[in-house]
Design a protein around this motif. Structure first.
Motif, mmCIF file in Angstrom:
data_model
loop_
_atom_site.group_PDB
_atom_site.id
_atom_site.type_symbol
_atom_site.label_atom_id
_atom_site.label_comp_id
_atom_site.label_asym_id
_atom_site.label_seq_id
_atom_site.Cartn_x
_atom_site.Cartn_y
_atom_site.Cartn_z
ATOM 1 N N ASP A 189 18.687 78.179 -22.625
ATOM 2 C CA ASP A 189 17.930 77.622 -23.748
ATOM 3 C C ASP A 189 16.638 78.395 -24.006
ATOM 4 O O ASP A 189 16.150 78.442 -25.136
ATOM 5 C CB ASP A 189 17.585 76.152 -23.481
ATOM 6 N N SER A 190 16.072 78.993 -22.962
ATOM 7 C CA SER A 190 14.801 79.701 -23.123
ATOM 8 C C SER A 190 14.926 80.929 -24.017
ATOM 9 O O SER A 190 13.917 81.455 -24.495
ATOM 10 C CB SER A 190 14.243 80.109 -21.753
ATOM 11 N N LEU A 191 16.145 81.391 -24.264
ATOM 12 C CA LEU A 191 16.360 82.558 -25.125
ATOM 13 C C LEU A 191 16.486 82.196 -26.602
ATOM 14 O O LEU A 191 16.430 83.078 -27.465
ATOM 15 C CB LEU A 191 17.630 83.303 -24.695
ATOM 16 N N ILE A 192 16.661 80.907 -26.906
ATOM 17 C CA ILE A 192 16.862 80.498 -28.298
ATOM 18 C C ILE A 192 15.592 80.745 -29.105
ATOM 19 O O ILE A 192 14.500 80.344 -28.713
ATOM 20 C CB ILE A 192 17.245 79.010 -28.390
ATOM 21 N N ASN A 193 15.752 81.413 -30.233
ATOM 22 C CA ASN A 193 14.649 81.652 -31.160
ATOM 23 C C ASN A 193 14.930 80.845 -32.423
ATOM 24 O O ASN A 193 15.837 81.165 -33.193
ATOM 25 C CB ASN A 193 14.536 83.141 -31.482
ATOM 26 N N TYR A 194 14.150 79.797 -32.639
ATOM 27 C CA TYR A 194 14.416 78.875 -33.743
ATOM 28 C C TYR A 194 13.951 79.400 -35.103
ATOM 29 O O TYR A 194 14.136 78.735 -36.118
ATOM 30 C CB TYR A 194 13.775 77.515 -33.443
ATOM 31 N N ASP A 195 13.374 80.580 -35.113
ATOM 32 C CA ASP A 195 13.032 81.216 -36.386
ATOM 33 C C ASP A 195 14.220 81.997 -36.941
ATOM 34 O O ASP A 195 14.196 82.434 -38.082
ATOM 35 C CB ASP A 195 11.842 82.160 -36.194
ATOM 36 N N TYR B 59 18.642 82.454 -37.310
ATOM 37 C CA TYR B 59 19.906 81.713 -37.372
ATOM 38 C C TYR B 59 21.055 82.704 -37.479
ATOM 39 O O TYR B 59 20.979 83.678 -38.233
ATOM 40 C CB TYR B 59 19.930 80.758 -38.571
ATOM 41 N N SER B 60 22.082 82.448 -36.723
ATOM 42 C CA SER B 60 23.320 83.241 -36.737
ATOM 43 C C SER B 60 23.068 84.751 -36.579
ATOM 44 O O SER B 60 23.409 85.528 -37.474
ATOM 45 C CB SER B 60 24.109 82.960 -38.024
ATOM 46 N N PRO B 61 22.477 85.180 -35.461
ATOM 47 C CA PRO B 61 22.266 84.398 -34.243
ATOM 48 C C PRO B 61 20.830 83.904 -34.080
ATOM 49 O O PRO B 61 19.897 84.486 -34.635
ATOM 50 C CB PRO B 61 22.581 85.410 -33.146
ATOM 51 N N ALA B 62 20.681 82.851 -33.296
ATOM 52 C CA ALA B 62 19.362 82.297 -32.988
ATOM 53 C C ALA B 62 18.819 82.945 -31.717
ATOM 54 O O ALA B 62 18.522 82.284 -30.716
ATOM 55 C CB ALA B 62 19.451 80.783 -32.826
ATOM 56 N N ILE B 63 18.698 84.258 -31.767
ATOM 57 C CA ILE B 63 18.226 85.046 -30.629
ATOM 58 C C ILE B 63 17.725 86.376 -31.181
ATOM 59 O O ILE B 63 18.124 86.793 -32.281
ATOM 60 C CB ILE B 63 19.364 85.255 -29.594
ATOM 61 N N ASP B 64 16.836 87.033 -30.456
ATOM 62 C CA ASP B 64 16.262 88.298 -30.907
ATOM 63 C C ASP B 64 17.273 89.424 -30.716
ATOM 64 O O ASP B 64 17.506 89.888 -29.598
ATOM 65 C CB ASP B 64 14.988 88.597 -30.107
ATOM 66 N N ARG B 65 17.871 89.891 -31.794
ATOM 67 C CA ARG B 65 18.930 90.895 -31.704
ATOM 68 C C ARG B 65 18.405 92.283 -31.351
ATOM 69 O O ARG B 65 19.189 93.157 -30.999
ATOM 70 C CB ARG B 65 19.725 90.955 -33.010
ATOM 71 N N ASP B 66 17.107 92.497 -31.432
ATOM 72 C CA ASP B 66 16.568 93.782 -30.993
ATOM 73 C C ASP B 66 16.728 93.950 -29.487
ATOM 74 O O ASP B 66 16.786 95.077 -28.985
ATOM 75 C CB ASP B 66 15.088 93.897 -31.364
ATOM 76 N N TYR B 67 16.789 92.827 -28.770
ATOM 77 C CA TYR B 67 16.907 92.880 -27.313
ATOM 78 C C TYR B 67 18.200 92.255 -26.796
ATOM 79 O O TYR B 67 18.534 92.422 -25.619
ATOM 80 C CB TYR B 67 15.691 92.206 -26.671
ATOM 81 N N PHE B 68 18.919 91.555 -27.679
ATOM 82 C CA PHE B 68 20.224 90.979 -27.337
ATOM 83 C C PHE B 68 21.185 91.246 -28.502
ATOM 84 O O PHE B 68 21.504 90.343 -29.281
ATOM 85 C CB PHE B 68 20.097 89.477 -27.069
ATOM 86 N N PRO B 69 21.644 92.485 -28.620
ATOM 87 C CA PRO B 69 22.451 92.877 -29.786
ATOM 88 C C PRO B 69 23.944 92.627 -29.620
ATOM 89 O O PRO B 69 24.738 93.040 -30.462
ATOM 90 C CB PRO B 69 22.186 94.386 -29.858
ATOM 91 N N ASP B 70 24.323 91.937 -28.566
ATOM 92 C CA ASP B 70 25.695 91.974 -28.081
ATOM 93 C C ASP B 70 26.508 90.719 -28.352
ATOM 94 O O ASP B 70 27.424 90.404 -27.596
ATOM 95 C CB ASP B 70 25.678 92.233 -26.575
ATOM 96 N N LEU B 71 26.214 89.987 -29.415
ATOM 97 C CA LEU B 71 27.005 88.800 -29.707
ATOM 98 C C LEU B 71 28.252 89.169 -30.500
ATOM 99 O O LEU B 71 28.199 90.016 -31.393
ATOM 100 C CB LEU B 71 26.187 87.770 -30.488
#
Length: 273
Positions: free
Chosen positions: A204-210, A212-224
């Motif tokens: 949950d600590s990785l969720i970025n509520y700013d 959506y789709s994805p709700a995570i910083d893709r600059d550092y987690f590009p792998d969804l």
């Protein structure tokens, strides 16, 4: 089934608020979640950088007659004012660093790869956790591989070890969470061999509520993988009932209780270096 009590990610928003605002929210919180308040781990902020009124969202802060909003306090607010010191980079109050296959720290422009000095993991400089980054090469850590939940430890598996091969994975292993962690540790990802399934709070600590789709910083987690697919949740370690375990969906940033035999994704974690 969807989680009905406020989660760790919920409290991230509450406790980044001024004290007066917190007292307005806390009486509404279901008491089963209160033990989370005692956690002594550092918290990420929510990532929210704009304000709202009754009719509109994504407004510039402050908004007249609607004070003390999420974006006006905490790390996100400090970042907006250019007052937040970071070790690495990341959106708003988040602070991430790229880590190489050999465990060394990389610059933000580093590219993902299999070489010793290529990016393979991301360190959260706020929580101190080191996260696996998935590959897209059809190998052991491919981003599209899915796994069933399995844990042979009777003390932590909720009374049911789960299912050993109900996923769809590559890498020549049984497609379950336990076998995957063992395989990654054998290879020594980013120079470490103590990778594990994360707790629900850690995911949950990785969720970025700013976002959506994805709700995570893709600059550092590009792998969804493709977020239009049903299987977009990541397994966590807690099992509070025999047949189910918690998972986190990063399309919108929500927790769900999933059948252990269902096919979900994995992102391993370890304590920071």
């Amino acid at each position: 089934m969807t989680r009905v009590v406020p989660t760790f990610s919920y409290f991230r928003g509450v406790f980044m608020q001024p004290l007066a605002t917190r007292w307005l929210v806390l009486p509404l919180v279901y008491c089963a979640s209160l033990p989370l308040l005692a956690a002594d781990k550092p918290l990420n902020d929510t990532g929210i950088t704009t304000c709202v009124d009754v009719f509109n969202n994504r407004l510039s802060c402050p908004v007249s007659d609607y004070p003390n909003q999420d974006a006006e306090a905490g790390r996100d607010d400090l970042a907006a004012q250019s007052k937040l010191k970071k070790i690495g980079g990341g959106h708003a109050g988040f602070d991430f660093s790229k880590i190489a296959n050999d465990g060394s720290v990389l610059p933000a422009y580093a590219r993902f790869g299999s070489g010793a000095k290529d990016w393979a993991c991301t360190r959260d400089n706020v929580t101190g956790l080191l996260w696996e980054i998935k590959t897209n090469d059809g190998g052991l850590r491919d981003q599209d591989s899915t796994f069933s939940w399995y844990n042979p430890n009777k003390k932590t598996n909720g009374g049911n070890a789960g299912y050993q091969n109900q996923g769809n994975c590559t890498g020549g292993i049984a497609c379950n969470t336990y076998a995957y962690a063992q395989a990654v540790n054998k290879h020594g990802l980013c120079g470490k061999k103590d990778w594990r399934l994360p707790s629900l709070d850690e995911l949950d600590s990785l969720i970025n509520y700013d976002f959506y789709s994805p709700a995570i910083d893709r600059d550092y987690f590009p792998d969804l993988p493709d977020l239009t697919l049903y299987t977009t949740s990541f397994w966590s370690s807690p099992s509070e009932a025999a047949d189910y375990a918690w998972a986190v969906n990063f399309k919108g940033g929500s927790d769900s209780y999933e059948f252990k035999g269902s096919s979900q994704l994995i992102r391993l974690v370890r304590a920071g270096q």
